[in-house]
Scaffold this active site. Structure first.
Site, PDB file in Angstrom:
ATOM      1  N   THR A  86       0.942  -1.227   0.075  1.00 41.33           N
ATOM      2  CA  THR A  86      -0.105   0.033  -0.066  1.00 41.33           C
ATOM      3  C   THR A  86       1.019   1.248  -0.079  1.00 41.33           C
ATOM      4  OG1 THR A  86      -1.697  -1.080   1.139  1.00 41.33           O
ATOM      5  CG2 THR A  86      -1.941   1.209   1.184  1.00 41.33           C
ATOM      6  N   ASN A 162      -5.940 -10.422  -7.163  1.00 43.72           N
ATOM      7  CA  ASN A 162      -5.959 -11.067  -5.682  1.00 43.72           C
ATOM      8  C   ASN A 162      -7.365 -11.478  -5.265  1.00 43.72           C
ATOM      9  OD1 ASN A 162      -6.647  -7.971  -5.878  1.00 43.72           O
ATOM     10  ND2 ASN A 162      -7.413  -8.402  -4.018  1.00 43.72           N
ATOM     11  N   GLN A 196       0.496 -10.241  -5.758  1.00 42.71           N
ATOM     12  CA  GLN A 196       0.068 -11.692  -5.684  1.00 42.71           C
ATOM     13  C   GLN A 196       0.794 -12.573  -6.618  1.00 42.71           C
ATOM     14  OE1 GLN A 196      -1.798 -13.019  -3.431  1.00 42.71           O
ATOM     15  NE2 GLN A 196      -3.036 -11.202  -2.583  1.00 42.71           N
ATOM     16  N   SER A 216       4.898  -7.456  -1.055  1.00 45.05           N
ATOM     17  CA  SER A 216       4.569  -7.326   0.324  1.00 45.05           C
ATOM     18  C   SER A 216       4.897  -8.561   0.470  1.00 45.05           C
ATOM     19  CB  SER A 216       3.060  -7.095   0.180  1.00 45.05           C
ATOM     20  OG  SER A 216       2.607  -7.039   1.736  1.00 45.05           O
ATOM     21  N   HIS A 218       4.053 -10.285   3.621  1.00 41.18           N
ATOM     22  CA  HIS A 218       2.929 -10.987   4.379  1.00 41.18           C
ATOM     23  C   HIS A 218       2.173 -11.983   3.553  1.00 41.18           C
ATOM     24  CE1 HIS A 218      -0.953  -9.008   4.045  1.00 41.18           C
ATOM     25  NE2 HIS A 218      -0.115  -7.943   3.738  1.00 41.18           N
ATOM     26  N   THR A 253      13.335   5.154   9.885  1.00 39.10           N
ATOM     27  CA  THR A 253      14.334   4.075  10.009  1.00 39.10           C
ATOM     28  C   THR A 253      13.791   2.658   9.477  1.00 39.10           C
ATOM     29  OG1 THR A 253      14.606   5.279  12.084  1.00 39.10           O
ATOM     30  CG2 THR A 253      15.382   2.918  11.967  1.00 39.10           C
ATOM     31  N   CYS A 333      -8.472  -8.393   2.853  1.00 33.51           N
ATOM     32  CA  CYS A 333      -7.225  -7.542   3.439  1.00 33.51           C
ATOM     33  C   CYS A 333      -8.048  -5.976   3.749  1.00 33.51           C
ATOM     34  CB  CYS A 333      -6.062  -7.389   2.603  1.00 33.51           C
ATOM     35  SG  CYS A 333      -6.423  -7.470   0.756  1.00 33.51           S
TER      36      CYS A 333
END
Ligand code: PLP
Length: 388
Positions: A86, A162, A196, A216, A218, A253, A333
């Protein structure tokens, strides 16, 4: 609950088979989790700090960048770590706000909300935001060609959908955009949300010739809150450089433990052949019972299978949840998951009745064949009970 019990249950979720919502998120792998904790402990310095701990952390960060870039077939200097896809998408879309005057954006109607959500902001600022339909799940190069004009600044089409797992023909879409660039004598940024696709289908970013892409961790058994942005040329104008990290593209950071765990997860086996077997098994068992597929039969990621039943999707997902199964009515999601999935399915040309009964099952590839058959059996039983 005792830690060993949770660990055992989590492993069972993946292998003994009740978790089938891997397109929403995955259980972090044991190896990625180990990397996370070890990196947090052993490389705790700030990678920007000028002392020994900082240098150690910086070296680890650059090793991770090199390995992930190597996997993607790109230069390490073109990869920027972000908090997820995102944010990677937001960096690209918000760069438009620097334009002297508003122009046009073209995307597909089946993009993730992280892309489509930009419509409100951009149109309020005078931009035109056009979404291409995707009949059968695919964006046609002719449709993109017809939509392009000299005001277009950005084209965004995802690599793998997705909701359905449809794989877009990105090279032919890029080709159309490159010709338009020549015609209009100006640059058009081609962005490809590849969340995906990562680890799941074979592709080379340089081969696709896109200008930017998002990833991504996850979705591939890495941790939450870490992702990456690929930029072919690093010359994007960002809203805030903040502390200048990630060469000014994404200040803040760096989340080194998550970045290292992302690398571990990416380089692990993603069980593609097994996903193919599981997906075709589920497809044939459901089709055998007269259940209609929404996912295309070809150009399709084996990790996602969508279909429609006469039961409203929230009823079937609830019935399956009562049996202990985690499946989804679409893009789980985000809030209002059903609404988002419906938009994708309608844009594919299906009826609102089909969209209302849409169900998504998504694999990590480590599920057993028996668990997939057991899931199919439960779905078929629920649907035939409703038909009677
Ligand atoms: N794009 C696609 C296709 C996705 O499936 C997702 C996640 O659901 C995202 C973008 C957003 O990813 P993240 O959760 O890393 O922000």
């Amino acid at each position: 609950m005792d830690k060993r019990k949770i660990k055992r249950q989590n492993r069972q979720a993946m292998t003994a088979g009740y978790y089938f919502d891997n397109a929403a998120t995955t259980l972090i792998s044991e190896a990625a989790l180990k990397t996370y904790t070890e990196t947090a402990r052993d490389y705790f310095g700030n990678p920007s700090a000028a002392h020994r701990e900082g240098a150690k952390a910086h070296a680890c960060l650059e090793e991770c960048r090199k390995d992930i870039a190597g996997y993607l077939g790109i230069r390490p200097s073109s990869l920027f770590f972000t908090s997820g896809a995102t944010e990677a998408i937001s960096i690209v879309f918000s760069s438009l706000l620097h334009a002297k005057r508003p122009g046009r954006v073209i995307t597909s109607a089946i993009e993730h909300e992280a892309v489509l959500g930009w419509k409100g902001i951009l149109t309020e600022l005078g931009w035109k935001f056009d979404t291409l339909r995707a009949k059968g799940g695919f964006v046609k190069a002719e449709d993109l060609e017809a939509a392009l004009d000299e005001d277009v600044r950005l084209v965004a089409v995802q690599l793998v959908n997705n909701v359905t797992g449809a794989i877009q023909d990105i090279p032919s879409l890029v080709n159309v955009v490159r010709k338009a660039e020549e015609r209009y004598g100006r640059r058009i940024f081609f962005f490809c949300d590849s969340v995906q696709a990562l680890g799941k289908i074979q592709f080379s970013l340089s081969g696709l010739d896109v200008d930017g892409a998002s990833f991504s961790a996850h979705k591939i058994r890495g941790p939450r809150g870490i992702g990456a942005l690929y930029l072919k040329k690093g010359d994007i104008q960002v809203l805030s450089k903040a502390g200048g990290q990630e060469r000014g593209v994404r200040g803040g950071t760096e989340n080194l433990p998550a970045i290292a765990a992302f690398r571990t997860a990416l380089l692990e086996d993603h069980h593609r052949e097994s996903a193919e077997r599981l997906c075709s098994r589920l497809r044939s068992e459901l089709e055998g019972a007269g259940i209609r597929m929404l996912s295309p039969a070809e150009q399709h990621s084996p990790y996602i299978l969508s279909f429609t039943t006469p039961l409203p999707s929230e009823v079937l997902t609830r019935m399956m949840a009562d049996k202990g199964y985690c499946i989804s009515s679409g893009s789980a999601c985000s809030n209002n998951a059903r609404g988002k999935a419906e938009g994708v399915i309608l844009a594919m040309g299906f009826s609102s009745k089909d969209a209302g009964g849409a169900i998504r099952v998504s694999f990590c590839g480590e599920e057993s064949e028996e668990s997939v058959s057991a899931l199919a059996e439960e779905i078929i039983r629920a649907v035939s009970g409703f038909r009677r």
